[in-house]
Design a protein around this motif. Structure first.
Motif, short mmCIF file in Angstrom:
data_model
loop_
_atom_site.label_atom_id
_atom_site.label_comp_id
_atom_site.label_asym_id
_atom_site.label_seq_id
_atom_site.Cartn_x
_atom_site.Cartn_y
_atom_site.Cartn_z
N THR A 154 -0.17 -47.11 45.17
CA THR A 154 -0.90 -48.33 45.50
C THR A 154 -1.67 -48.85 44.30
OG1 THR A 154 -2.89 -47.14 46.21
CG2 THR A 154 -1.17 -47.51 47.87
N ASP A 155 -2.07 -50.13 44.38
CA ASP A 155 -2.89 -50.73 43.33
C ASP A 155 -4.18 -49.94 43.13
OD1 ASP A 155 -1.23 -52.97 44.64
OD2 ASP A 155 -1.88 -53.90 42.77
N LYS A 156 -4.76 -49.49 44.26
CA LYS A 156 -6.03 -48.78 44.18
C LYS A 156 -5.88 -47.48 43.39
CE LYS A 156 -7.40 -46.21 47.51
NZ LYS A 156 -7.75 -45.75 48.85
N GLU A 157 -4.78 -46.76 43.59
CA GLU A 157 -4.57 -45.51 42.87
C GLU A 157 -4.43 -45.75 41.37
OE1 GLU A 157 -2.25 -42.55 45.91
OE2 GLU A 157 -1.24 -44.43 45.43
N ARG A 172 6.41 -52.39 41.10
CA ARG A 172 6.85 -51.35 42.02
C ARG A 172 8.34 -51.02 41.87
NH1 ARG A 172 4.00 -49.53 46.07
NH2 ARG A 172 2.60 -51.33 46.02
N GLN A 173 9.17 -52.02 41.62
CA GLN A 173 10.61 -51.77 41.51
C GLN A 173 10.96 -50.92 40.29
OE1 GLN A 173 12.44 -55.63 41.64
NE2 GLN A 173 12.40 -55.73 43.87
N LYS A 174 10.11 -50.96 39.27
CA LYS A 174 10.36 -50.18 38.06
C LYS A 174 9.52 -48.91 38.02
CE LYS A 174 11.62 -54.16 35.16
NZ LYS A 174 11.33 -54.88 33.89
N ASN A 175 8.69 -48.68 39.04
CA ASN A 175 7.78 -47.53 39.06
C ASN A 175 6.87 -47.54 37.83
OD1 ASN A 175 8.98 -46.64 41.45
ND2 ASN A 175 10.48 -45.40 40.36
N GLN A 176 6.41 -48.73 37.46
CA GLN A 176 5.55 -48.90 36.30
C GLN A 176 4.37 -49.79 36.67
OE1 GLN A 176 7.80 -50.33 32.95
NE2 GLN A 176 9.46 -48.85 33.23
N ALA A 177 3.38 -49.83 35.78
CA ALA A 177 2.22 -50.70 35.99
C ALA A 177 1.57 -51.00 34.65
CB ALA A 177 1.21 -50.04 36.93
N PHE A 178 0.75 -52.05 34.65
CA PHE A 178 -0.09 -52.38 33.50
C PHE A 178 -1.55 -52.37 33.95
CE2 PHE A 178 3.96 -54.20 32.21
CZ PHE A 178 4.03 -53.84 30.87
N ILE A 179 -2.41 -51.80 33.13
CA ILE A 179 -3.85 -51.79 33.37
C ILE A 179 -4.52 -52.53 32.22
CG2 ILE A 179 -5.92 -50.37 33.68
CD1 ILE A 179 -4.13 -48.08 34.57
#
Length: 491
Positions: free
Chosen positions: A40-43, A61-68
């Motif tokens: 989740t975004d929160k995690e 989500r589709q790439k199992n990646q995120a940017f912070i």
């Protein structure tokens, strides 16, 4: 949200041997890889809060990646350095964090981002910062590991166990102290550090525990530590289970009933004083009522589809979260039912996971009931068929103490976990069985190392719930009955 970057390719430098190597440039934007599909975004947001203010989060989500995006490069650098030396896991997956080539995350009209404006900025550069200060050293509203909780519009009793279940989703709960003040229920709840406390406060402040009532009002306490001497219904130290329950000779007391809306004039009347004495005597002998500090094992489910629901269907669905003893569909209100569990905690599990779920096309409401048990109708009454006793059912999932089924309780989802599949059963057979329930099968997979288990994905959660009700305990061979439950995984 879009990524602001002048260059699409990594910058390169040449060393003396003319071998090109990438030049690592520090950035406020960090790239996170190898995330769990259901993160989740929160995690993701919580990864950054120990190091400073998080201004935006973009989850791919589709790439199992995120940017912070952090508020400053110093905080971002501290984060990268720490997690490179101390790898962290989210949902049993080790994640990898590095500087992004992008210097900023821009928000566009079609995308949303998690703003860090409401989140506290922590000055420390290490996630071990705890903020455990002396009593009285904190001012009201300052981030702290202890939360002050007030319950407004309290239509149902709130206990330490209820609070623990709600707040433990955000981290380990150390201590809880409850008390009545000015006719309202108050609680002090201590986490290991203010980081966890801040996340819980941000997520839960203003939320209702039950539908339309029991509203949480949360602020930071001025205290630096909670002192708990007894583990009982009013105070609990979860780090010291050996604490006594209190003085056994202490006279039993009743809660402040003004919190339940009883007029003060009635509470002060001689007749009510006599009633309080009688109730206190009952409690002193070990009796308890749902309104006097005990959690009831009975829940009320409403907004049911009265054309399709049955006691057996309710038994199977609610039995995912506890051993259902009795089910009673109300004679004069066929879209409502009372469900009695073996234990109060199992009733609370069903409220937590099934309230708001879709069943037969309707969004059901599940709350704790004011009743302590479900009564069987008199023989020959016109309620026959609406009430069933399942006390001796072989389908109870939690009969064995310490059953591993307690570790596999998940909310309703599109994906179902199947077990007890005999050898020779094909994918086509199982797909056909679940299609016959009226839903659509999207995907199916046997477990690679154990073909006695499989995952099947339905088109919707409603389809999955209906399929579970029909197929759980379906006789799949002369000696095997299919076992079905909700899965946390996806295919």
């Amino acid at each position: 949200m879009e990524l602001d970057s002048a260059a699409k390719k990594p910058r390169m430098e040449e060393n003396s041997a003319t071998v090109q190597v990438p030049l690592v440039v520090a950035s406020r934007v960090l790239h996170v890889r190898n995330l769990h599909p259901e993160v989740t975004d929160k995690e993701v947001w919580m990864l950054g809060t120990p190091f400073g203010q998080v201004t935006k989060v973009l989850l791919l989500r589709q790439k199992n990646q995120a940017f912070i995006e952090m508020a400053d490069i110093g905080a971002a650098t501290a984060l990268v350095e720490y997690y490179n030396t101390m790898p962290v896991q989210i949902r049993d997956k080790t994640i990898y964090i590095q500087f992004s080539k992008h210097q900023e995350l821009k928000t566009t009209g079609g995308m949303t981002s998690m703003s860090g404006g409401a989140s506290p900025g922590y000055g420390g550069s290490s996630p071990q910062t705890t903020g455990m200060m002396g009593v009285g050293s904190l001012q009201q509203g300052t981030p702290n590991s202890i939360l002050r909780i007030i319950i407004e519009n309290m239509m149902y009793p709130i206990t330490i166990d209820v609070l623990h279940q709600i707040f433990s989703k955000y981290g380990e709960v150390w201590k809880i102290v409850t008390f009545m003040k000015n006719g309202q229920f108050h609680a002090l709840l201590q986490f290991p550090n203010e980081i966890i406390a801040s996340a819980a406060k941000k997520e839960l402040d203003g939320q209702n525990i039950y539908n339309g009532c029991c509203t949480l009002r949360i602020d930071y306490s001025k205290l630096g530590n909670l002192t708990v001497k007894y583990n009982n219904e009013k105070t609990r130290d979860f780090t010291r289970p050996e604490l006594p329950a209190g003085d056994p000779n202490e006279q039993a007391t009743l809660p402040d009933l003004s919190a339940y809306g009883i007029p003060p004039a009635l509470l002060q009347s001689p007749a009510f004083s006599q009633l309080r004495v009688a109730l206190a005597a009952t409690l002193g002998q070990g009796g308890a009522t749902p309104g006097a500090g005990a959690i009831t094992p009975v829940v009320l489910a409403s907004n049911l589809n009265d054309k399709m629901v049955s006691p057996h269907a309710i038994f199977i669905l609610f039995g995912v979260y506890g051993d259902v003893i009795r089910v009673k569909i109300l004679y004069n209100k066929r879209d409502s039912a009372l469900i009695q569990f073996r234990e109060p905690q199992q009733a609370q599990n069903s409220v937590t996971h099934l309230h708001g779920a879709m069943l037969y096309g309707k969004k059901i409401h599940v709350v704790l009931s004011k009743h302590g048990q479900v009564q069987m109708p008199q023989p020959g009454s016109n309620e026959d068929g609406l009430t069933e006793d399942f006390s001796n059912s072989p389908l109870h999932r939690f009969k064995k103490p310490g059953s591993k089924n307690y570790q596999n309780i998940f909310p309703p989802s599109c994906t179902l976990h199947l077990s007890n599949i005999p050898e020779g059963i094909t994918e086509e057979y199982i797909r056909g069985l679940f299609t016959s329930t009226g839903g659509s099968v999207v995907n199916f997979r046997f477990f690679q190392n154990d073909t006695r288990m499989a995952l099947i994905q339905m088109a919707s959660v409603d389809d999955a719930i209906s399929a579970l009700i029909v197929t759980h305990n379906h006789k799949i061979s002369d000696t095997n009955h299919l076992r079905v439950t909700f899965s946390k995984n996806t295919i």
